[in-house]
Design a protein around this motif. Structure first.
Motif, PDB file in Angstrom:
ATOM      1  N   ARG A  23      16.434  -6.898  22.811  1.00 38.89           N
ATOM      2  CA  ARG A  23      16.319  -5.593  23.454  1.00 38.89           C
ATOM      3  C   ARG A  23      16.596  -4.466  22.456  1.00 38.89           C
ATOM      4  N   LEU A  24      17.614  -4.663  21.613  1.00 45.04           N
ATOM      5  CA  LEU A  24      17.926  -3.660  20.593  1.00 45.04           C
ATOM      6  C   LEU A  24      16.763  -3.484  19.629  1.00 45.04           C
ATOM      7  N   LEU A  25      16.184  -4.589  19.175  1.00 40.61           N
ATOM      8  CA  LEU A  25      15.054  -4.517  18.239  1.00 40.61           C
ATOM      9  C   LEU A  25      13.865  -3.811  18.880  1.00 40.61           C
ATOM     10  N   THR A  29      12.473  -0.277  17.489  1.00 40.85           N
ATOM     11  CA  THR A  29      11.106  -0.254  16.962  1.00 40.85           C
ATOM     12  C   THR A  29      10.321   0.911  17.534  1.00 40.85           C
ATOM     13  N   VAL A  30      10.524   1.201  18.815  1.00 39.91           N
ATOM     14  CA  VAL A  30       9.854   2.348  19.433  1.00 39.91           C
ATOM     15  C   VAL A  30      10.280   3.644  18.756  1.00 39.91           C
ATOM     16  N   SER A  31      11.580   3.802  18.500  1.00 39.55           N
ATOM     17  CA  SER A  31      12.054   5.031  17.864  1.00 39.55           C
ATOM     18  C   SER A  31      11.598   5.110  16.408  1.00 39.55           C
ATOM     19  N   TYR A  32      11.530   3.965  15.720  1.00 43.07           N
ATOM     20  CA  TYR A  32      11.017   3.970  14.347  1.00 43.07           C
ATOM     21  C   TYR A  32       9.570   4.439  14.315  1.00 43.07           C
ATOM     22  N   LEU A  33       8.765   3.983  15.265  1.00 42.62           N
ATOM     23  CA  LEU A  33       7.371   4.404  15.304  1.00 42.62           C
ATOM     24  C   LEU A  33       7.272   5.901  15.569  1.00 42.62           C
ATOM     25  N   GLY A  34       8.157   6.415  16.429  1.00 44.26           N
ATOM     26  CA  GLY A  34       8.178   7.851  16.662  1.00 44.26           C
ATOM     27  C   GLY A  34       8.473   8.622  15.395  1.00 44.26           C
ATOM     28  N   ASP A  35       9.432   8.147  14.602  1.00 41.61           N
ATOM     29  CA  ASP A  35       9.726   8.812  13.334  1.00 41.61           C
ATOM     30  C   ASP A  35       8.579   8.651  12.342  1.00 41.61           C
TER      31      ASP A  35
END
Length: 413
Positions: A23-25, A29-35
């Motif tokens: 769940r953490l990953l 990953t969603v927030s990394y893609l946003g950045d």
């Protein structure tokens, strides 16, 4: 199903078997893609807001505001946040970043966003970034035993690298279709998703050590010479990398005579190499992290050396791909060393202190890159960066030998 499982190395199967880490990953990953989208969107929105003739100034200030205040936040807020719960740190950073970026996108859409207001909102959004990253890797240390942390850190680092590869092209499509504010809004929403999903992660409680005192991250590092030495080595490595971000674009445009778009190919091969290298290294369980880190630093420096001797695009691009391959494991190994050496209660403060140094090191190196390029040229600067990095690795390898050599010989009884 069995065939699919057999394709996943055992190190990653053990890590992904932990529901909390999955769940953490996923939410990280969603927030990394946003950045990844913001790599393009932040600068493009700054260009749209800049008065005529001031685009470079506004873009530079916006890029700096999106990262540098994290170092200030790690220092100024240490007394309040050093003993905060890891999940609280990640959630607070996600809500602040998402709220500030969402406000910027909304104000731009309403025609109420000024360059000064935009830069101020970006600065606010980055205040807790070091603490949020510290919280993420503290959660990893609490969700997984020590033998599985390298694999977990590698998966997080690989997802971040992949997002940097995929994010800019996706941002280009989104900006062309709807404008830069939409891409910034998507980044804001990705952080809100992170905060929402993280609530469902069950984290084992950790008991405080008897008599433990609340200390700042740098004070804790001073008590652990091995961590302080690792931080110093990593900071100098990042400092020496900084000029590359200035010299490589000028090498492509001025030395090679290519268009600026060709620069994307260089970073793409670096990113692909970093993903492959990170995934391969994450499967290794019996590698001594400190010697491996020195080898990575030496390998990255050696990969830059061809830029000083040839203008062949194939040779230099292959060098950068190899550089990505050897650099890929570095972030995961570096974080794993800190996780292993610091206690769970001290880990957020220690990682935040580390993050403040890392956040500042690369921009300082990039600032030095401008005068270096003027003096040595783009190819000479890349060569100098590579040679200095190799020298750093040699000194780090010889350090323990020199220390032992300086110790007085034991007296005979």
């Amino acid at each position: 199903m069995r065939a699919a499982k057999s394709l996943v190395p055992a190190a990653y199967r053990d890590v992904l078997a932990v529901a909390g880490f999955r769940r953490l990953l996923a939410c990280e990953t969603v927030s990394y893609l946003g950045d990844g989208l913001s790599v393009v969107a932040i600068s493009w929105l700054a260009i749209q807001l800049a008065p005529p003739g001031q685009a470079a100034l506004v873009v530079g200030a916006a890029v700096a505001a999106f990262s540098l205040p994290a170092a200030l936040g790690a220092l100024v807020l240490a007394r309040r946040l050093r003993r905060a719960d890891a999940r609280t740190l990640v959630t607070a950073n996600a809500l602040l970043r998402g709220g500030a970026l969402g406000t910027a996108a909304l104000l731009y859409t309403l025609g109420l966003l000024s360059p000064v207001g935009y830069i101020a909102l970006l600065a606010v959004s980055s205040l807790l970034v070091a603490w949020g990253s510290a919280g993420t890797y503290t959660l990893v240390s609490r969700l997984l035993p020590s033998e599985h942390r390298l694999g977990a850190n590698t998966l997080l680092g690989t997802s971040q690298t992949t997002a940097i590869i995929l994010g800019p092209p996706l941002a280009g499509v989104l900006v062309a279709a709807t404008g830069p504010a939409a891409a910034v809004a998507v980044d804001a929403q990705s952080y809100l998703v992170l905060a929402a999903v993280l609530r469902g992660v069950r984290v084992p409680a950790t008991a405080a050590e008897p008599g433990a005192e609340s200390s700042g991250g740098f004070r804790l590092l001073a008590r652990r010479p091995e961590l302080l030495g690792l931080l110093a080595l990593t900071a100098v490595f990042c400092l020496l990398y900084g000029p590359v971000e200035v010299a490589l674009p000028l090498f492509v445009v001025d030395t090679l005579g290519r268009s600026a778009d060709f620069l994307g190919a260089y970073w793409a091969v670096f990113g692909v190499g970093a993903v492959i290298g990170g995934l391969l290294a994450g499967t290794l369980r019996r590698v001594a992290p400190w010697p491996f880190t020195i080898a990575v630093i030496a390998g990255w420096g050696a990969a830059l050396l061809p830029f000083g001797f040839t203008t062949s695009t194939w040779v230099t691009m292959a060098g950068l791909a190899v550089g990505g391959l050897v650099y890929g494991p570095f972030p995961a190994f570096n974080i794993t060393l800190f996780q292993s050496a610091a206690s769970p209660a001290d880990l957020p403060a220690v990682l935040a202190a580390r993050g403040s140094i890392m956040t500042a090191a690369v921009p300082v190196g990039a600032a030095l890159g401008g005068p270096l390029v003027t003096w040595l040229g783009p190819d000479g600067t890349l060569l100098a960066s590579g040679a200095a990095t190799v020298t750093l690795a040699v000194l780090a390898a010889l350090g323990p030998v020199l220390v032992l050599a300086r110790r007085p010989a034991p007296q005979a009884p």
